[in-house]
Write an enzyme that holds these catalytic residues in place. Structure first.
Site, PDB file in Angstrom:
ATOM      1  N   ASP A   1       0.992  -1.173   0.543  1.00 29.98           N
ATOM      2  CA  ASP A   1       0.234   0.049  -0.116  1.00 29.98           C
ATOM      3  C   ASP A   1       0.721   1.007   0.375  1.00 29.98           C
ATOM      4  OD1 ASP A   1      -2.654   1.762   0.862  1.00 29.98           O
ATOM      5  OD2 ASP A   1      -1.347   1.613   2.737  1.00 29.98           O
TER       6      ASP A   1
ATOM      7  N   ASP B   1      -0.574   5.084   0.667  1.00 27.16           N
ATOM      8  CA  ASP B   1      -0.684   6.439   2.314  1.00 27.16           C
ATOM      9  C   ASP B   1      -0.665   5.515   3.410  1.00 27.16           C
ATOM     10  OD1 ASP B   1      -0.894   8.830   0.879  1.00 27.16           O
ATOM     11  OD2 ASP B   1      -2.725   7.810   0.010  1.00 27.16           O
TER      12      ASP B   1
HETATM   13  N1  LIG Z   1     -10.979  11.670  -0.221  1.00 28.50           N
HETATM   14  C1  LIG Z   1      -9.700  10.983   0.451  1.00 28.50           C
HETATM   15  C2  LIG Z   1      -9.908  10.052   0.162  1.00 28.50           C
HETATM   16  C3  LIG Z   1      -9.572   8.090   0.631  1.00 28.50           C
HETATM   17  N2  LIG Z   1      -8.057   9.427   2.139  1.00 28.50           N
HETATM   18  C4  LIG Z   1      -6.984   8.701   2.513  1.00 28.50           C
HETATM   19  O1  LIG Z   1      -5.566   7.832   1.392  1.00 28.50           O
HETATM   20  C5  LIG Z   1      -6.284   6.866   2.065  1.00 28.50           C
HETATM   21  C6  LIG Z   1      -5.985   5.454   0.223  1.00 28.50           C
HETATM   22  O2  LIG Z   1      -4.651   5.685  -0.128  1.00 28.50           O
HETATM   23  P1  LIG Z   1      -3.364   4.134   0.011  1.00 28.50           P
HETATM   24  O3  LIG Z   1      -3.020   4.401  -0.582  1.00 28.50           O
HETATM   25  O4  LIG Z   1      -3.285   3.850   1.710  1.00 28.50           O
HETATM   26  O5  LIG Z   1      -4.865   3.299  -0.414  1.00 28.50           O
HETATM   27  C7  LIG Z   1      -6.707   6.190   3.012  1.00 28.50           C
HETATM   28  O6  LIG Z   1      -5.899   6.173   4.178  1.00 28.50           O
HETATM   29  C8  LIG Z   1      -7.760   7.253   2.992  1.00 28.50           C
HETATM   30  O7  LIG Z   1      -7.804   7.671   4.358  1.00 28.50           O
HETATM   31  C9  LIG Z   1      -8.273  10.847   1.866  1.00 28.50           C
HETATM   32  O8  LIG Z   1      -7.556  11.272   2.739  1.00 28.50           O
HETATM   33  N3  LIG Z   1      -8.709  11.252   1.290  1.00 28.50           N
HETATM   34 MG    MG Z   2      -3.100   3.064   3.374  1.00 26.58          MG
END
Ligand SMILES: Nc1ccn([C@@H]2O[C@H](COP(=O)(O)O)[C@@H](O)[C@H]2O)c(=O)n1
Ligand code: MG
Length: 289
Positions: free
Chosen positions: A38, A40
């Site tokens: 992953d 974030d």
């Molecule tokens: N509008 C948004 C939607 C999602 N998030 C955060 O992004 C993360 C998803 O990314 P990954 O690389 O972890 O798959 C997740 O932690 C959501 O909380 C956001 O900040 N804003």
């Molecule tokens: Mg994540």
């Protein structure tokens, strides 16, 4: 074997099983290994100097190219949907449509902001984003040993690619599947390309057409890195998995979520902003004997 597993941030429910998987991955060798991660809050840090680090979405949300009204609306969405995303008492079935709603509303708002493709690099430079301590060693070890790393993210691909490019670790063994922006001929964001990837559909359903896992069908040992319960399905499309080690970063609401994480991840790293454990395991596996 791996001294980093003694760190106080490490929790393991079945230590013998974990050591068995690590040994089996080492025996199979680096030519059979791939890392699926992953982005974030897994490769990037959760906390920076006592504050939350931005996700790839937040980097844009908080940037100078988004209007004050847009910023407020995006923040309201985050405050409403993020607690749902991480709520250990709601089922995935309950969460999925709400996550589609969050991502769709946020992407619609961002698409109204006339964001220029040419501004992304500077927006990333001006942000507070930080990769976890030890990221250089992680990417360097994998590159040196020809081990592919597949970054599967529900964040924004254009932004996260720029983060790893600016960190000088976007090597040829790094592949990314994420939500990408679609720009018009003059380089202005018009929408996001499909299929939409959110926290709880990170599986084969959004990988169709990428053929990534088919090309790596001989890579039957997997180290999976995630920070969400949704990250656990990221390797579902890999054919004939022989050994899989799931390492989960538990960043937020640690007490409430510990039980579920321990049941699902082989190794849980609690409030650990480093990649020490991952690097320690890789050092042991990749060490030629
Ligand atoms: N509008 C948004 C939607 C999602 N998030 C955060 O992004 C993360 C998803 O990314 P990954 O690389 O972890 O798959 C997740 O932690 C959501 O909380 C956001 O900040 N804003
Ligand atoms: Mg994540």
């Amino acid at each position: 074997m791996v001294p980093e597993l003694e760190k106080p941030t490490v929790r393991i429910l079945r230590p013998e099983r974990v050591l068995g998987i690590i040994r089996a991955i080492k025996e199979q060798g680096s030519s059979k290994l791939q890392v699926i991660s992953d982005f974030d809050m897994t490769l990037s840090r959760f906390g920076c100097n006592g504050r939350r680090c931005p996700t790839s979405h937040n980097i844009l949300d908080n940037s100078r190219v988004v209007s004050e009204d847009g910023k407020k609306k995006l923040k309201d969405l985050l405050h409403y949907y993020y607690p749902i995303e991480i709520d250990p008492n709601r089922t995935l079935e309950e969460k999925r449509p709400l996550m589609v709603e969050w991502w769709t509303r946020a992407h619609d708002l961002l698409s109204q902001q006339k964001i220029q493709k040419g501004d992304i690099a500077q927006i990333v430079r001006e942000s507070d984003v930080m990769l976890r301590d030890g990221f250089n060693e992680l990417f360097d070890q994998l590159y040196k040993h020809n081990v592919p790393i597949f970054i599967f993210s529900a964040g924004i691909g254009d932004v996260l690619e720029e983060i790893i490019r600016q960190a000088n670790v976007f090597y040829s063994n790094v592949n990314v599947v994420s939500n990408y922006m679609d720009f018009d001929d003059s380089g202005v964001l018009k929408c996001f390309k499909g299929p939409l990837i959110h926290t709880y559909n990170k599986n084969n359903s959004v990988l169709q057409g990428t053929e990534y896992f088919q090309q790596l069908s001989g890579r039957t040992s997997i180290i999976l890195l995630g920070d969400s319960m949704g990250d656990l399905t990221m390797a579902d499309g890999v054919p004939s998995v022989e050994n899989i080690l799931k390492i989960g970063f538990l960043n937020d609401k640690v007490e409430e979520r510990r039980g579920k994480y321990l049941d699902s991840y082989d190794i849980v790293l609690e409030s650990d902003e480093t990649l020490d454990v991952v690097n320690g395991i890789l050092r042991y596996i990749l060490l030629e004997t």
